[in-house]
Structures are given as C-alpha cells and as structure tokens.
Scaffold this motif. Structure first.
Motif, PDB file in Angstrom:
ATOM      1  N   ASP A  83       0.849  -1.179   0.000  1.00 48.07           N
ATOM      2  CA  ASP A  83       0.000   0.000   0.000  1.00 48.07           C
ATOM      3  C   ASP A  83       0.890   1.235   0.000  1.00 48.07           C
ATOM      4  O   ASP A  83       1.901   1.293   0.704  1.00 48.07           O
ATOM      5  CB  ASP A  83      -0.894   0.003   1.247  1.00 48.07           C
ATOM      6  N   SER A 150      -7.349   2.115 -10.928  1.00 49.47           N
ATOM      7  CA  SER A 150      -7.486   0.739 -11.410  1.00 49.47           C
ATOM      8  C   SER A 150      -8.902   0.553 -11.942  1.00 49.47           C
ATOM      9  O   SER A 150      -9.885   0.837 -11.248  1.00 49.47           O
ATOM     10  CB  SER A 150      -7.236  -0.238 -10.264  1.00 49.47           C
ATOM     11  N   GLU A 152     -10.482  -2.245 -12.547  1.00 41.98           N
ATOM     12  CA  GLU A 152     -11.171  -3.291 -11.796  1.00 41.98           C
ATOM     13  C   GLU A 152     -11.700  -2.776 -10.460  1.00 41.98           C
ATOM     14  O   GLU A 152     -12.776  -3.166 -10.002  1.00 41.98           O
ATOM     15  CB  GLU A 152     -10.231  -4.472 -11.550  1.00 41.98           C
ATOM     16  N   ASP A 153     -10.942  -1.875  -9.832  1.00 42.42           N
ATOM     17  CA  ASP A 153     -11.384  -1.297  -8.575  1.00 42.42           C
ATOM     18  C   ASP A 153     -12.532  -0.316  -8.808  1.00 42.42           C
ATOM     19  O   ASP A 153     -13.489  -0.261  -8.036  1.00 42.42           O
ATOM     20  CB  ASP A 153     -10.212  -0.582  -7.904  1.00 42.42           C
ATOM     21  N   ALA A 156     -16.663  -1.395  -9.472  1.00 40.82           N
ATOM     22  CA  ALA A 156     -17.019  -2.226  -8.329  1.00 40.82           C
ATOM     23  C   ALA A 156     -18.107  -1.530  -7.512  1.00 40.82           C
ATOM     24  O   ALA A 156     -18.322  -0.322  -7.645  1.00 40.82           O
ATOM     25  CB  ALA A 156     -15.776  -2.477  -7.468  1.00 40.82           C
ATOM     26  N   TRP A 253     -10.915   0.979   5.824  1.00 38.61           N
ATOM     27  CA  TRP A 253     -11.023   0.617   4.402  1.00 38.61           C
ATOM     28  C   TRP A 253     -11.997   1.543   3.703  1.00 38.61           C
ATOM     29  O   TRP A 253     -11.713   2.061   2.630  1.00 38.61           O
ATOM     30  CB  TRP A 253     -11.478  -0.834   4.280  1.00 38.61           C
ATOM     31  N   LYS A 257     -11.698   4.456   0.688  1.00 40.26           N
ATOM     32  CA  LYS A 257     -12.525   4.443  -0.526  1.00 40.26           C
ATOM     33  C   LYS A 257     -13.270   5.755  -0.700  1.00 40.26           C
ATOM     34  O   LYS A 257     -13.389   6.278  -1.811  1.00 40.26           O
ATOM     35  CB  LYS A 257     -13.519   3.271  -0.484  1.00 40.26           C
TER      36      LYS A 257
END
Length: 304
Positions: A83, A150, A152-153, A156, A253, A257
C-alpha cells in the motif's frame, strides 16, 4: 553498459503481487520471480502462487531487514506492491535493496499522480515524496509509475456500480475526467519499462489506457453490455458506520474508498495533464486492453 534484468522480486504478497506474477508469467516468461509475502506475526494468506522452476516464495516478518536482504541477493529488480501509505517500509526497502546489490526498484505508486495540482492535501498525507528523495540519494535505478485509477477497482460496488441491477450511483455530477488503467496493462507497462530501465531511469512514467469521466463510463458500459443503466446522483457519501454495517468492511477501508471517490469527483486521478503528456507511446510493445473486454468481464462476473 546495458542493465540486464533476469530475476524480479515482487515485494508485498498481496492481490497486486499475484496480478504481477500472472502477468509476468504470461508476457515475460523468461523472468524468474521471487514473491515476498510480508506478515505481522502470523501467516494466514491464501496462496494462489505455487513454487516452481520459475518462481520462489518467501515469508518474511515486517521489519526483518536482515532476512529480506538475504532473499534479495542475486536478484536484479524489485517491484513493490505495498500500500502506498506504508512509507516507512518502503524507505527500509530502499536501504535493504541497495545493500543486497539490487539494480532496479519500482516503488509502490501506480495510481494517482501526487503532483496533480488538485491533490496537494492528499499527496502531503501520503508523503510519497520521502520515497522519491530516498531513491534519488541511493545507487538504485528506479521509475515512478502513475496510472490513474485501477479499472477493476473502479467498476465495483464501492464506486457505485450495480451490474446485477443495471444501475450506477454517481457522486457529484460525473463530468470530471480521470485516468484509468486495467491491472493487466499496468503490469505490462511497468515490467516493459523495467526491462528498458536504462531509457526510463529516474523518470515518472505516466500511462493510462482510458481517459474518461464517470458519465463517459456509463455510456461505454451501456454500449458494451447492450443494457440501459439507471443513473442516480449523490452529493454526499453515506456515514462510515452504515457502510461498515452494510458491507462488512473496516472503517479504515471505507474511509480510504471515500477519499478516492472524492478524488474521482475532483478529477484528481488525471495523469495526462499539461505540460505532462502520457507516455504510452514510449512502450509500443504493450497493446492496451479494449474497453469492451474489461467491461464485459466485470458485467459477466456480476451475473454468475
């Protein structure tokens, strides 16, 4: 004298390490890979990577730099997948890599460009510049990779996408333009640049497969899936306690985000900004992933 790269260490042992491993095996099969899993006191990691003739796995406790130096010896390059906020571990990594005779190091960065004018507060908190300064003082060759979000991120649920019900929740008006790169493209651009480190040493590599706003993404998703998506707008994020209860993730987390959603809303993920153009054309051997392919994959996964 040309810097020869035959052996690469993936330092982190997380999902990004696995994606780099798979990409290297597919596109750079001649390279030998060592994957370093870091742990804090116990090991409970699902291991999708098997040791074989082309790969070695090492489990090392955070801060055990003596063992780490021994593992690094004999390798040519390190790609860090920690990270980006783990600054202290990356400073230790630089010192250890130099002592072990490593030639090239790619620090964790990969995402947003902390020099983007709209990101001054974020970049100060991450303090990635400490890592830059340490690299410049070292004998290591290095590159910094900035690739935006990203894909893919981004595609989501925590970014508002609900492929199962053909809807998307947009924070803000959705018109800010950002840079986006699939992980597979990130891997190929990064490793291709490492293989040509004498050309790219000391520079920030700005790469992006797509440069779009969220509304542009909605149009692309509708075109790729043939489905009409319900678009809703929301100015503020739900309280963190509600996000935690609903999704079962930690507050830290979700705080990260929410911060990334704010950056997205501000256009802070743009790496192609004047006077700094993209560097994709410097690596013509990398063929970017078509946008329809990445969207259809995300859509099909939601409908399994």
């Amino acid at each position: 004298m040309t810097t020869e790269i035959k052996r690469i260490v993936l330092y982190g042992g997380n999902k990004l390490s696995m994606m780099f491993y798979l990409g290297i095996r597919k596109y750079f099969p001649h390279l030998y890979i060592t994957v370093v899993y870091l742990y804090t006191g116990f090991i409970n990691i699902p291991d999708p990577i098997a040791e074989n003739a082309w790969a070695k796995i090492s489990y090392i406790k955070y801060g055990d730099y003596d063992t780490l130096e021994a593992v690094f010896r004999g390798n040519d390059a390190i790609i860090c997948t920690l990270d980006s906020k783990d600054t202290r571990y990356q400073i230790g990594l630089i010192n250890t890599a130099e002592a072990a005779g490593i030639k090239v190091l790619v620090p964790t960065h990969y995402g947003i460009d902390v020099d983007t004018p709209t990101l001054s507060k974020y970049s100060q908190r991450v303090d990635i510049r400490k890592i830059y300064r340490a690299l410049k003082k070292s004998s290591l060759k290095y590159i910094i990779v900035a690739a935006g979000f990203s894909v893919e991120d981004f595609l989501a649920p925590h970014f508002g996408w609900d492929f199962a019900n053909n809807s998307v929740l947009i924070h803000g008006d959705g018109t800010s333009v950002n840079s986006f790169t699939p992980i597979a493209d990130l891997v190929r651009y990064t490793v291709a640049a490492v293989m040509r480190i004498d050309e790219f040493h000391g520079r920030k590599l700005r790469i992006a497969t797509y440069t779009l706003s969220v509304l542009d993404w909605v149009a692309a998703v509708e075109a790729a899936t043939g489905q009409k998506f319900l678009v809703r707008h929301q100015k503020q994020h739900p309280p963190l306690r509600d996000l935690k209860k609903t999704n079962g993730m930690s507050v830290a987390w979700w705080r990260a985000k929410c911060e990334m959603i704010n950056i997205l809303d501000q256009g802070g993920g743009l790496v192609d900004w004047s006077p700094h153009p993209l560097d994709n054309n410097l690596l013509p051997e990398v063929v970017p992933t078509p946008i329809n392919e990445i969207i259809q994959k995300a859509y099909s996964l939601a409908h399994k």
